[in-house]
Scaffold this motif. Structure first.
Motif, PDB file in Angstrom:
ATOM      1  N   ALA A 109      -3.963  16.247   8.149  1.00  0.00           N
ATOM      2  CA  ALA A 109      -3.420  15.179   8.989  1.00  0.00           C
ATOM      3  C   ALA A 109      -4.175  15.025  10.309  1.00  0.00           C
ATOM      4  O   ALA A 109      -3.893  14.109  11.079  1.00  0.00           O
ATOM      5  N   SER A 143       2.580  11.593  10.601  1.00  0.00           N
ATOM      6  CA  SER A 143       1.657  11.715   9.469  1.00  0.00           C
ATOM      7  C   SER A 143       1.688  13.124   8.889  1.00  0.00           C
ATOM      8  O   SER A 143       1.535  13.311   7.676  1.00  0.00           O
ATOM      9  N   TYR A 170      -3.560   2.610  12.304  1.00  0.00           N
ATOM     10  CA  TYR A 170      -4.121   3.468  11.267  1.00  0.00           C
ATOM     11  C   TYR A 170      -3.307   4.740  11.079  1.00  0.00           C
ATOM     12  O   TYR A 170      -3.272   5.311   9.977  1.00  0.00           O
ATOM     13  N   ARG A 171      -2.659   5.226  12.121  1.00  0.00           N
ATOM     14  CA  ARG A 171      -1.728   6.343  11.953  1.00  0.00           C
ATOM     15  C   ARG A 171      -0.561   5.899  11.061  1.00  0.00           C
ATOM     16  O   ARG A 171      -0.113   6.628  10.182  1.00  0.00           O
ATOM     17  N   LEU A 174      -1.712   5.817   7.547  1.00  0.00           N
ATOM     18  CA  LEU A 174      -1.816   7.148   6.957  1.00  0.00           C
ATOM     19  C   LEU A 174      -0.445   7.641   6.500  1.00  0.00           C
ATOM     20  O   LEU A 174      -0.301   8.209   5.407  1.00  0.00           O
ATOM     21  N   TYR A 178       0.658   8.484   2.568  1.00  0.00           N
ATOM     22  CA  TYR A 178       1.289   9.720   2.111  1.00  0.00           C
ATOM     23  C   TYR A 178       2.652   9.472   1.462  1.00  0.00           C
ATOM     24  O   TYR A 178       3.260  10.383   0.910  1.00  0.00           O
TER      25      TYR A 178
END
Length: 454
Positions: A109, A143, A170-171, A174, A178
């Motif tokens: 992460a 994340s 973008y975090r 992510l 997941y």
């Protein structure tokens, strides 16, 4: 090798237990209090929120707590993490100091946060939990819990502070990759979120607000628990694996830190790097100076009050004694989202009150200057949060240069900045500004601290 740069441990050398500083404190920590009765809480009060093993670790005074084999097997994907000697940074600064940094950005992460998300997910899964709720600022914790949820087959719901939700897409991506669900906070999905939006429709959010939303969701369903990424004792406990590793690596380097620097928002990565060394000192070992570094726009340790306060804005959590800016305080929207919290870990606050650590606060532009210098010399562009530790270490190294002292400095580089490039773009374009908090808002928040009987 006299010019060695990195110090690596084998998987077999990874610590098999976490270190609990509560065992070595000269004065015990003040107990958390029930928000309704004002009396010390017991395990049953926390059971709707956390699994029982996490509660046990939260209140434990055992010096060592074993890391389950299942957790260590997952840790092995990135642990032990490397320790680096920052030789090129030392040369650029012209300092006689030796600078070492523990690099946690190698985790899947990208930060230190999986050190606690993995065990928390493991303990919840073992207790039959199906879903975890949480908050996140910059998204490193969100994340990391999303990653842990994917490994253990748990649903994960993340309330992300609105300003970071917008700043760091973008975090968010992510987390969703997941398998987690990410919601901008404050939201219309909870009573606490709706209450904030009714009064402040354009609220940028805060970690305190996001915690309220996540806790509210957790207590509404028997198969759901809440997971926290910082602040609480068990979280800081889990992070000590990185400090324990660094002790072995510093021994490999034939060195021992004179100064430890860590960035502080809730206190988890700071406790992770500092507590093993502080414990050694408290047991009669070598002395070490420990410096906590925080953002000047959210100066919990340097400007906050040490008092009982709620950990969240909606007042759903227990009262803990900590350095606080007031649970209703909303920090301005600077880029270090993981440090935008009104409170500080009770353990970190406690040792600050005991005079065992000192604290410094830095403004946004100067920490980005430090991060860019670090990137140009060491090749790693840090997360904005980690830049506070970089800046602190650089300042200590320059003090060594001024004083002609060859001190050894250790800091924790808790994450990379690959998802924070817009902040660096803004910095390069001269668009970043040093943001100040509202003194009037701070005074209002502190005036509303709960009244607790002595």
């Amino acid at each position: 090798m006299s010019d060695q740069v990195k110090y690596l441990l084998s998987e077999e050398q990874m610590p098999k237990s976490w270190y609990n500083i509560a065992a070595d404190l000269p004065v015990p920590l003040a107990p958390p209090l029930h928000p309704g009765t004002g009396k010390p809480i017991g395990p049953d009060d926390l059971a709707p929120i956390f699994p029982m093993e996490v509660i046990r670790q939260e209140v434990s005074t055992e010096r060592r707590i074993d890391i389950p084999k299942e957790v260590r097997d997952i840790y092995r994907q990135w642990r032990p993490t490397p320790l680096f000697r920052a030789r090129r940074l030392e040369k650029a600064l012209g300092t006689p100091a030796k600078i070492f940094y523990k690099y946690e950005g190698v985790s899947p992460a990208g930060s230190h946060k999986p050190n606690t998300s993995i065990p928390q997910a493991f303990y919840n899964k073992a207790e039959g939990v199906k879903r975890l709720t949480t908050e996140t600022g910059a998204g490193q914790w969100g994340s990391s819990l999303a990653f842990a949820g994917a490994l253990f087959g748990l649903e994960v719901e993340v309330f992300m502070v609105r300003v970071s939700y917008d700043q760091k897409p973008y975090r968010r991506a992510l987390m969703e990759a997941y398998g987690a669900r990410c919601i901008a906070s404050p939201s219309t999905e909870t009573a606490s979120g709706r209450a904030i939006l009714a009064e402040h429709p354009d609220s940028t959010g805060s970690l305190g607000i996001a915690i309220s939303e996540a806790v509210e969701r957790a207590v509404q369903s028997p198969d759901t628990k809440y997971a926290l990424g910082s602040v609480l004792n068990h979280v800081l406990l889990h992070q000590t694996i990185l400090g324990e590793e660094s002790m072995l690596q510093m021994e490999m380097a034939d060195a021992y830190p004179d100064v430890i620097v860590g960035c502080t928002g809730g206190g988890s990565n700071f406790g992770g790097i500092a507590f093993p060394y502080l414990g050694e000192k408290l047991r009669g070992g070598r002395d070490v100076e420990i410096i906590a570094v925080e953002p000047a726009a959210c100066p919990t340790l340097t400007k906050g009050t040490f008092a009982y306060d709620f950990g969240d804005t909606g007042h759903l959590t227990p009262l803990v004694k900590m350095h606080t800016l007031g649970s209703t305080f909303v920090p301005p929207g600077f880029h270090s989202g993981g440090l935008r919290y009104h409170g500080m870990a009770p353990l970190v606050s406690h040792i600050k009150e005991l005079g065992l650590i000192s604290a410094r606060a830095y403004k946004q532009i100067e920490i980005f200057e430090a991060g860019v210098l670090f990137g140009r010399t060491e090749g790693i562009l840090p997360a904005p949060e980690a830049n506070h530790a970089v800046k602190g270490a650089i300042d200590v190294a320059l003090e060594c240069k001024r004083d002609g002292r060859a001190r050894t400095i250790l800091f924790n580089l808790c994450g990379h900045g690959h998802f924070d490039m817009q902040a660096y773009i803004d910095y390069a374009a001269g668009k970043l500004r040093d943001i100040d908090y509202s003194q009037a808002e701070l005074e209002r928040a502190l005036a509303g601290l709960p009244k607790v009987a002595a």
